[in-house]
Design a protein around this motif. Structure first.
Motif, PDB file in Angstrom:
ATOM      1  N   GLU A  47      20.095  -3.290   2.966  1.00  0.00           N
ATOM      2  CA  GLU A  47      20.830  -2.171   3.539  1.00  0.00           C
ATOM      3  C   GLU A  47      22.254  -2.611   3.902  1.00  0.00           C
ATOM      4  O   GLU A  47      22.802  -2.231   4.938  1.00  0.00           O
ATOM      5  CB  GLU A  47      20.117  -1.620   4.769  1.00  0.00           C
ATOM      6  CG  GLU A  47      18.775  -0.985   4.471  1.00  0.00           C
ATOM      7  CD  GLU A  47      18.903   0.317   3.687  1.00  0.00           C
ATOM      8  OE1 GLU A  47      19.820   1.093   3.964  1.00  0.00           O
ATOM      9  OE2 GLU A  47      18.072   0.537   2.788  1.00  0.00           O
ATOM     10  N   TYR A  48      22.849  -3.413   3.030  1.00  0.00           N
ATOM     11  CA  TYR A  48      24.221  -3.896   3.177  1.00  0.00           C
ATOM     12  C   TYR A  48      24.427  -4.734   4.440  1.00  0.00           C
ATOM     13  O   TYR A  48      25.539  -4.858   4.945  1.00  0.00           O
ATOM     14  CB  TYR A  48      25.217  -2.722   3.135  1.00  0.00           C
ATOM     15  CG  TYR A  48      25.084  -1.925   1.862  1.00  0.00           C
ATOM     16  CD1 TYR A  48      25.567  -2.419   0.654  1.00  0.00           C
ATOM     17  CD2 TYR A  48      24.431  -0.696   1.858  1.00  0.00           C
ATOM     18  CE1 TYR A  48      25.414  -1.701  -0.526  1.00  0.00           C
ATOM     19  CE2 TYR A  48      24.282   0.036   0.677  1.00  0.00           C
ATOM     20  CZ  TYR A  48      24.780  -0.476  -0.508  1.00  0.00           C
ATOM     21  OH  TYR A  48      24.630   0.230  -1.668  1.00  0.00           O
ATOM     22  N   GLY A  49      23.344  -5.322   4.944  1.00  0.00           N
ATOM     23  CA  GLY A  49      23.431  -6.208   6.103  1.00  0.00           C
ATOM     24  C   GLY A  49      22.374  -7.286   5.999  1.00  0.00           C
ATOM     25  O   GLY A  49      21.887  -7.598   4.910  1.00  0.00           O
ATOM     26  N   THR A  50      22.006  -7.863   7.127  1.00  0.00           N
ATOM     27  CA  THR A  50      20.999  -8.920   7.162  1.00  0.00           C
ATOM     28  C   THR A  50      19.603  -8.314   7.239  1.00  0.00           C
ATOM     29  O   THR A  50      19.359  -7.387   8.018  1.00  0.00           O
ATOM     30  CB  THR A  50      21.235  -9.828   8.379  1.00  0.00           C
ATOM     31  OG1 THR A  50      22.557 -10.378   8.301  1.00  0.00           O
ATOM     32  CG2 THR A  50      20.227 -10.968   8.412  1.00  0.00           C
ATOM     33  N   ALA A  51      18.684  -8.856   6.455  1.00  0.00           N
ATOM     34  CA  ALA A  51      17.317  -8.343   6.461  1.00  0.00           C
ATOM     35  C   ALA A  51      16.595  -8.763   7.728  1.00  0.00           C
ATOM     36  O   ALA A  51      16.578  -9.960   8.074  1.00  0.00           O
ATOM     37  CB  ALA A  51      16.558  -8.852   5.239  1.00  0.00           C
ATOM     38  N   PRO A  52      15.975  -7.834   8.456  1.00  0.00           N
ATOM     39  CA  PRO A  52      15.125  -8.209   9.593  1.00  0.00           C
ATOM     40  C   PRO A  52      13.988  -9.117   9.126  1.00  0.00           C
ATOM     41  O   PRO A  52      13.569  -9.065   7.959  1.00  0.00           O
ATOM     42  CB  PRO A  52      14.591  -6.867  10.094  1.00  0.00           C
ATOM     43  CG  PRO A  52      15.562  -5.840   9.585  1.00  0.00           C
ATOM     44  CD  PRO A  52      16.053  -6.370   8.277  1.00  0.00           C
ATOM     45  N   ALA A  53      13.478  -9.936  10.030  1.00  0.00           N
ATOM     46  CA  ALA A  53      12.463 -10.925   9.674  1.00  0.00           C
ATOM     47  C   ALA A  53      11.243 -10.288   9.020  1.00  0.00           C
ATOM     48  O   ALA A  53      10.709 -10.814   8.033  1.00  0.00           O
ATOM     49  CB  ALA A  53      12.049 -11.712  10.921  1.00  0.00           C
ATOM     50  N   GLU A  54      10.815  -9.135   9.535  1.00  0.00           N
ATOM     51  CA  GLU A  54       9.610  -8.516   8.983  1.00  0.00           C
ATOM     52  C   GLU A  54       9.864  -7.952   7.585  1.00  0.00           C
ATOM     53  O   GLU A  54       8.965  -7.952   6.735  1.00  0.00           O
ATOM     54  CB  GLU A  54       9.089  -7.425   9.923  1.00  0.00           C
ATOM     55  CG  GLU A  54       9.985  -6.225  10.115  1.00  0.00           C
ATOM     56  CD  GLU A  54      11.035  -6.404  11.209  1.00  0.00           C
ATOM     57  OE1 GLU A  54      11.647  -5.388  11.608  1.00  0.00           O
ATOM     58  OE2 GLU A  54      11.239  -7.564  11.659  1.00  0.00           O
ATOM     59  N   VAL A  55      11.073  -7.469   7.343  1.00  0.00           N
ATOM     60  CA  VAL A  55      11.413  -6.961   6.019  1.00  0.00           C
ATOM     61  C   VAL A  55      11.486  -8.105   5.020  1.00  0.00           C
ATOM     62  O   VAL A  55      10.979  -8.008   3.896  1.00  0.00           O
ATOM     63  CB  VAL A  55      12.748  -6.183   6.064  1.00  0.00           C
ATOM     64  CG1 VAL A  55      13.218  -5.825   4.657  1.00  0.00           C
ATOM     65  CG2 VAL A  55      12.602  -4.930   6.913  1.00  0.00           C
ATOM     66  N   LEU A  56      12.107  -9.207   5.419  1.00  0.00           N
ATOM     67  CA  LEU A  56      12.188 -10.380   4.539  1.00  0.00           C
ATOM     68  C   LEU A  56      10.788 -10.910   4.227  1.00  0.00           C
ATOM     69  O   LEU A  56      10.490 -11.260   3.068  1.00  0.00           O
ATOM     70  CB  LEU A  56      13.034 -11.466   5.192  1.00  0.00           C
ATOM     71  CG  LEU A  56      13.203 -12.760   4.396  1.00  0.00           C
ATOM     72  CD1 LEU A  56      13.843 -12.493   3.037  1.00  0.00           C
ATOM     73  CD2 LEU A  56      14.033 -13.768   5.186  1.00  0.00           C
ATOM     74  N   ALA A  57       9.925 -10.961   5.219  1.00  0.00           N
ATOM     75  CA  ALA A  57       8.560 -11.449   4.994  1.00  0.00           C
ATOM     76  C   ALA A  57       7.825 -10.545   4.005  1.00  0.00           C
ATOM     77  O   ALA A  57       7.077 -11.031   3.139  1.00  0.00           O
ATOM     78  CB  ALA A  57       7.806 -11.518   6.316  1.00  0.00           C
ATOM     79  N   ARG A  58       8.045  -9.252   4.103  1.00  0.00           N
ATOM     80  CA  ARG A  58       7.397  -8.323   3.171  1.00  0.00           C
ATOM     81  C   ARG A  58       7.914  -8.558   1.753  1.00  0.00           C
ATOM     82  O   ARG A  58       7.132  -8.596   0.796  1.00  0.00           O
ATOM     83  CB  ARG A  58       7.674  -6.890   3.615  1.00  0.00           C
ATOM     84  CG  ARG A  58       6.984  -5.822   2.790  1.00  0.00           C
ATOM     85  CD  ARG A  58       7.291  -4.437   3.329  1.00  0.00           C
ATOM     86  NE  ARG A  58       6.581  -3.410   2.577  1.00  0.00           N
ATOM     87  CZ  ARG A  58       5.343  -3.015   2.836  1.00  0.00           C
ATOM     88  NH1 ARG A  58       4.672  -3.547   3.839  1.00  0.00           N
ATOM     89  NH2 ARG A  58       4.763  -2.082   2.096  1.00  0.00           N
ATOM     90  N   ALA A  59       9.233  -8.707   1.603  1.00  0.00           N
ATOM     91  CA  ALA A  59       9.811  -8.956   0.283  1.00  0.00           C
ATOM     92  C   ALA A  59       9.286 -10.253  -0.302  1.00  0.00           C
ATOM     93  O   ALA A  59       8.985 -10.340  -1.510  1.00  0.00           O
ATOM     94  CB  ALA A  59      11.334  -8.982   0.379  1.00  0.00           C
TER      95      ALA A  59
END
Length: 331
Positions: A244-256
């Motif tokens: 989303e044009y910024g830094t990925a939250p930890a939970e979003v990064l873990a999902r990816a």
């Protein structure tokens, strides 16, 4: 192969090129590189191109028009957008990076979804593109406008009239807000919705209301932002990748990363799976990817052309809670 947009006469290629990057999105792109990117997209079979006045304060439209001038006009479809009028600002200083584009701030954007604003915007776009017609006109981010209702109240009727007059081929709206998209799908007779980042392998909120309404009403979808701003565009997403044009939250990064792990297990790259999934819903007519370099669109086209990932991948993602069970998957 092309896919029709709704009940219109316009058809788009399954893979499209988004031209924001050649409007100097975040960084300057040389003229020759922009031209080479459009040519590479064409050589890869892309026949649908999307731009907007917002992209580089008109630079994207100018470059895309020049790049497409070498090809037969009837051989491709082009979309641009209305809602932001560009006004000369001779006193403007610096650049436009506050809005995301590395261009001189010699113009400024003015929100205008009025009927007159729509006609002016289309006329200005035609001049920048060097074309005599635009196939698809999309209302651009009405949810971000100070008067969001004006798009429904004035812009849509004006575009509908132009469509009936044969001036434009298809009418739509582009947004990242599922509620706004669902409202246009319900309250107007748009041909197409451009869904930005809300139907991806990472997240599928458009499945709740928007996509079922599109299927019911025969509205086509152009799916954009399918890499979630870049998080899904690499084999292994890490904290350096934007979301989303910024830094990925930890939970979003873990999902990816969980999705990427499943892809590796089945011999598929994450971006390949992301593109295949993004195109699989029956309402989706085209998946549009951005590119500012020839190699980027060539790489995306190669991923897009790969055989569908194995059915076991999708089953694993559902079982692991990484994909909604009601999401259509590639055959």
């Amino acid at each position: 192969m092309t896919n029709p947009l709704g009940s219109s006469t316009v058809a788009v290629s399954p893979l499209g090129l988004g031209a924001a990057s050649i409007g100097n999105l975040y960084r300057a792109v040389p003229d020759d590189q922009a031209a080479a990117t459009v040519a590479a997209a064409w050589d890869a079979g892309v026949r649908y191109f999307d731009t907007a006045p917002h992209y580089g304060l008109g630079l994207s439209e100018q470059r895309l028009g020049r790049g497409l001038a070498a090809y037969p006009r009837d051989a491709y479809a082009l979309s641009t957008k209305v809602g932001r009028i560009l006004v000369d600002d001779p006193d403007g200083t610096g650049d436009d990076l506050a809005n995301g584009f590395a261009v001189p701030a010699t113009r400024r954007r003015v929100w205008d979804f009025s009927a007159g604003g729509v006609r002016r915007s289309i006329g200005d776009s035609l001049a920048r593109l060097g074309l005599d017609r635009i196939d698809i006109v999309l209302m651009h981010d009405p949810d971000e406008s100070p008067d969001a209702e004006q798009a429904l109240r004035e812009a849509y009727p004006a575009l509908d009239a132009l469509r009936r007059e044969g001036v434009i081929g298809a009418v739509g709206v582009g947004s990242k807000d599922p509620g706004v998209l669902a409202r246009f799908a319900t309250e107007t007779d748009v041909d197409v919705l451009m869904i930005a980042g809300r139907y991806t392998l990472l997240e599928q909120p458009a499945l709740d209301d928007v996509l079922p309404t599109c299927v019911k009403r025969g509205i086509s979808v152009v799916n954009v932002g399918v890499f979630n701003s870049g998080l899904l565009a690499v084999e292994w997403p890490d904290e350096t990748r934007p979301y989303e044009y910024g830094t990925a939250p930890a939970e979003v990064l873990a999902r990816a990363q969980g999705i990427a792990t499943a892809c590796r297990r089945h011999g598929v790259t994450l971006p390949q799976a992301a593109l295949a999934f993004a195109a699989a819903h029956p309402a989706v007519a085209s998946v549009v990817v951005g590119a500012g370099k020839p190699g980027h669109i060539e790489r995306s086209a190669d991923w897009f052309a790969q055989p569908a990932p194995p059915a076991a991948l999708w089953a694993d993602l559902v079982a692991e809670g990484l994909l909604r069970p009601d999401a259509p998957v590639p055959a």
